[in-house]
Design an enzyme around this catalytic site. Structure first.
Site, PDB file in Angstrom:
ATOM      1  N   ARG A 122      11.651   3.625   2.919  1.00  0.00           N
ATOM      2  CA  ARG A 122      11.111   2.854   4.288  1.00  0.00           C
ATOM      3  C   ARG A 122      12.493   2.630   4.297  1.00  0.00           C
ATOM      4  O   ARG A 122      12.761   1.692   4.106  1.00  0.00           O
ATOM      5  CB  ARG A 122       9.503   2.353   3.607  1.00  0.00           C
ATOM      6  CG  ARG A 122       9.061   1.347   4.692  1.00  0.00           C
ATOM      7  CD  ARG A 122       9.116   0.037   3.905  1.00  0.00           C
ATOM      8  NE  ARG A 122       7.339   0.514   4.406  1.00  0.00           N
ATOM      9  CZ  ARG A 122       5.661   0.434   4.641  1.00  0.00           C
ATOM     10  NH1 ARG A 122       6.009  -0.923   4.912  1.00  0.00           N
ATOM     11  NH2 ARG A 122       5.326   1.376   5.164  1.00  0.00           N
TER      12      ARG A 122
ATOM     13  N   HIS B  82       5.323   6.348  11.564  1.00  0.00           N
ATOM     14  CA  HIS B  82       4.954   6.137  10.092  1.00  0.00           C
ATOM     15  C   HIS B  82       4.084   7.026   9.889  1.00  0.00           C
ATOM     16  O   HIS B  82       2.841   7.173  10.495  1.00  0.00           O
ATOM     17  CB  HIS B  82       4.116   4.513   9.926  1.00  0.00           C
ATOM     18  CG  HIS B  82       4.029   4.188   8.724  1.00  0.00           C
ATOM     19  ND1 HIS B  82       4.181   5.103   7.294  1.00  0.00           N
ATOM     20  CD2 HIS B  82       3.386   3.537   8.512  1.00  0.00           C
ATOM     21  CE1 HIS B  82       3.256   4.212   6.557  1.00  0.00           C
ATOM     22  NE2 HIS B  82       2.896   3.323   7.117  1.00  0.00           N
TER      23      HIS B  82
ATOM     24  N   LYS C 249      25.436  -2.690  -1.141  1.00  0.00           N
ATOM     25  CA  LYS C 249      27.074  -3.567  -0.641  1.00  0.00           C
ATOM     26  C   LYS C 249      28.098  -2.463   0.308  1.00  0.00           C
ATOM     27  O   LYS C 249      28.548  -2.113   0.496  1.00  0.00           O
ATOM     28  CB  LYS C 249      27.588  -2.578  -1.686  1.00  0.00           C
ATOM     29  CG  LYS C 249      26.925  -2.972  -2.940  1.00  0.00           C
ATOM     30  CD  LYS C 249      27.984  -2.557  -4.452  1.00  0.00           C
ATOM     31  CE  LYS C 249      27.019  -3.092  -5.244  1.00  0.00           C
ATOM     32  NZ  LYS C 249      26.908  -2.156  -6.385  1.00  0.00           N
TER      33      LYS C 249
ATOM     34  N   ARG D  85       0.877  -1.031   0.453  1.00  0.00           N
ATOM     35  CA  ARG D  85      -0.059  -0.250  -0.252  1.00  0.00           C
ATOM     36  C   ARG D  85       0.996   1.398   0.104  1.00  0.00           C
ATOM     37  O   ARG D  85       0.733   2.143  -0.712  1.00  0.00           O
ATOM     38  CB  ARG D  85      -0.660   0.635   1.660  1.00  0.00           C
ATOM     39  CG  ARG D  85      -1.914  -0.342   1.503  1.00  0.00           C
ATOM     40  CD  ARG D  85      -2.120  -1.210   2.429  1.00  0.00           C
ATOM     41  NE  ARG D  85      -1.593  -1.786   3.023  1.00  0.00           N
ATOM     42  CZ  ARG D  85      -1.855  -3.438   2.739  1.00  0.00           C
ATOM     43  NH1 ARG D  85      -3.299  -3.239   1.966  1.00  0.00           N
ATOM     44  NH2 ARG D  85      -0.671  -3.772   2.868  1.00  0.00           N
ATOM     45  N   THR D  86       2.026   1.435   1.135  1.00  0.00           N
ATOM     46  CA  THR D  86       2.395   2.581   1.294  1.00  0.00           C
ATOM     47  C   THR D  86       2.693   2.754  -0.135  1.00  0.00           C
ATOM     48  O   THR D  86       3.371   3.626  -0.906  1.00  0.00           O
ATOM     49  CB  THR D  86       3.163   2.605   2.105  1.00  0.00           C
ATOM     50  OG1 THR D  86       2.592   2.260   3.163  1.00  0.00           O
ATOM     51  CG2 THR D  86       4.331   3.662   2.871  1.00  0.00           C
TER      52      THR D  86
HETATM   53  C1  NCD Z   1       2.277  -0.661   8.246  1.00  0.00           C
HETATM   54  C2  NCD Z   1       3.379  -0.881   8.335  1.00  0.00           C
HETATM   55  O1  NCD Z   1       3.990  -0.918   7.664  1.00  0.00           O
HETATM   56  O2  NCD Z   1       3.522  -0.283   9.285  1.00  0.00           O
HETATM   57  N1  NCD Z   1       1.018  -1.067   6.986  1.00  0.00           N
HETATM   58  C3  NCD Z   1       0.681  -0.081   6.739  1.00  0.00           C
HETATM   59  O3  NCD Z   1       1.597   1.183   5.955  1.00  0.00           O
HETATM   60  N2  NCD Z   1      -0.143   0.077   5.842  1.00  0.00           N
HETATM   61  C4  NCD Z   1       1.887  -1.715   9.514  1.00  0.00           C
HETATM   62  C5  NCD Z   1       1.550  -3.028   9.244  1.00  0.00           C
HETATM   63  O4  NCD Z   1       2.493  -3.420   8.186  1.00  0.00           O
HETATM   64  O5  NCD Z   1       1.526  -3.686   9.906  1.00  0.00           O
END
Ligand code: NCD
Length: 358
Positions: free
Chosen positions: A101, A129, A80, A51-52
């Site tokens: 991320r 997040h 590396k 999703r993200t």
């Molecule tokens: C969340 C995350 O990555 O922290 N997911 C997301 O970004 N929608 C929640 C999760 O992974 O449980």
């Protein structure tokens, strides 16, 4: 130039403006179809995501921009041994904005200090997040109509769930919000969040292990997955993984207008049968996330085009005591000077991962 590393980088007024901007984009998508023509978003995802990452990429395409993408540390120079600082400097030469991320807490902050373009934290370890929180705020705004006075239940892995930490930060700045923190005793909200966010803002909150008891009192129920990848001991995960399962039977205990949220992915903490309940908001929540990311990209690119300063306090450089959090970016980043944040009561936290030092 502004970045979004933690949700508190934006004031309540700025968050409200982002919500208004996202709603305007939802209502008039064609007006934004060329807004980022000639701009490139780099998505650097060193941890799994559906999703993200895709909502960031869809957001940039819908703004008429383009996307450069790295997925998985193993396919990038991180494998590396390249530092986050060097990666950020290089990406700045190719793109106009970064969404990152990373499994290490504080990595996006280090990237923002070294990049010459805006950096967005798309999830750092178990820490924060903020763009999920933007999606969460738009969901609550559209489905409940307001934030003030809501009773919000957070249920599941409140220790490692980074979405929960960022959401608590955000909602603690609205008046009259009450929290019910529902988790196994082993997975309660970290002390620094309780003291430095909930207590510091004078928020009302209770902690319980009992979802059924809490349900009738809630306006919002925010379910979360037990975060398997953050457990040092796999047996501990096995023992706790089925702590809570929201079923249609349990939904009968809830208010008729309560909403159920979940950042997703769901494992088994919400029964599929609940999806048909009109109170189930989690799939709409994922849709709202794309519009909030569109609003955020526009906001940060505008800040880069002006001389707007980043208001973030970086903390004092200090060699006196190093952070002991094994997931902190300080553990691996070459020659990164430790930085400390001082709370009003004299306690010291790591400026990168917020873990308490003393
Ligand atoms: C969340 C995350 O990555 O922290 N997911 C997301 O970004 N929608 C929640 C999760 O992974 O449980």
């Amino acid at each position: 130039m502004r970045h979004l590393i933690d949700i508190q980088d934006f004031t309540v007024e700025e968050l409200d403006a982002l919500i208004a901007s996202a709603e305007n984009i939802m209502d008039h998508p064609a007006a934004y179809a060329d807004a980022c023509r000639t701009k490139k978003l780099a998505t650097l995802f060193f941890e799994p995501s559906t999703r993200t990452r895709l909502s960031f990429e869809a957001a940039m395409y819908e703004l008429g921009g383009q996307v450069l993408s790295v997925t998985g540390a193993e396919s990038s120079s991180a494998s590396k041994g390249e530092s986050v600082a060097d990666t950020a400097k290089i990406i700045s030469l190719y793109a106009d904005i970064i969404a990152m991320r990373h499994p290490q807490e504080g990595a996006p902050l280090v990237a923002s200090q070294n990049a010459s373009i805006p950096v967005i934290n798309a999830g750092d370890g178990g820490h924060s997040h903020p763009t999920q929180t933007l999606a969460d705020l738009l969901t609550i705004h559209r489905e409940c109509g307001h934030f003030e006075g809501l009773t919000v239940g957070l249920c599941g892995d409140l220790k490692y769930g980074r979405t929960v930490h960022s959401l608590i930060h955000a909602l603690s700045r609205y008046t009259g919000v009450r929290f019910v923190l529902i988790s196994p005793k082993e997975l309660t909200v970290p002390e620094y969040v309780k003291r430095d966010v909930l207590d510091a803002h004078g928020m009302a909150y209770t902690e319980t292990t009992d979802l059924n008891e809490a349900l009738p009192t809630l306006d919002v129920l925010y379910m979360t997955r037990i975060q398997r990848e953050r457990f040092a001991d796999p047996n501990e995960y096995e023992r706790l993984k089925d702590s809570y399962v929201l079923t249609s039977g349990k939904m009968a205990l809830a208010k008729a207008d309560m909403i159920v949220m979940h950042p997703l992915p769901r494992v088994n903490e919400i029964s599929v049968a609940v999806d048909a309940d009109p109170r189930a908001s989690y799939f709409r929540q994922a849709m709202y996330g794309k519009y909030m990311r569109m609003a955020l990209i526009l906001r940060l690119l505008a800040s880069a085009a002006s001389d707007e300063a980043d208001p973030r306090q970086l903390g004092e450089i200090s060699d006196s005591c190093r952070c002991r959090n094994p997931r902190c970016i300080l553990r691996t980043e070459q020659e990164l000077a430790p930085r400390h944040l001082r709370s009003d009561d004299g306690r010291i936290r790591c400026a990168f991962c917020e873990a308490q030092i003393y």
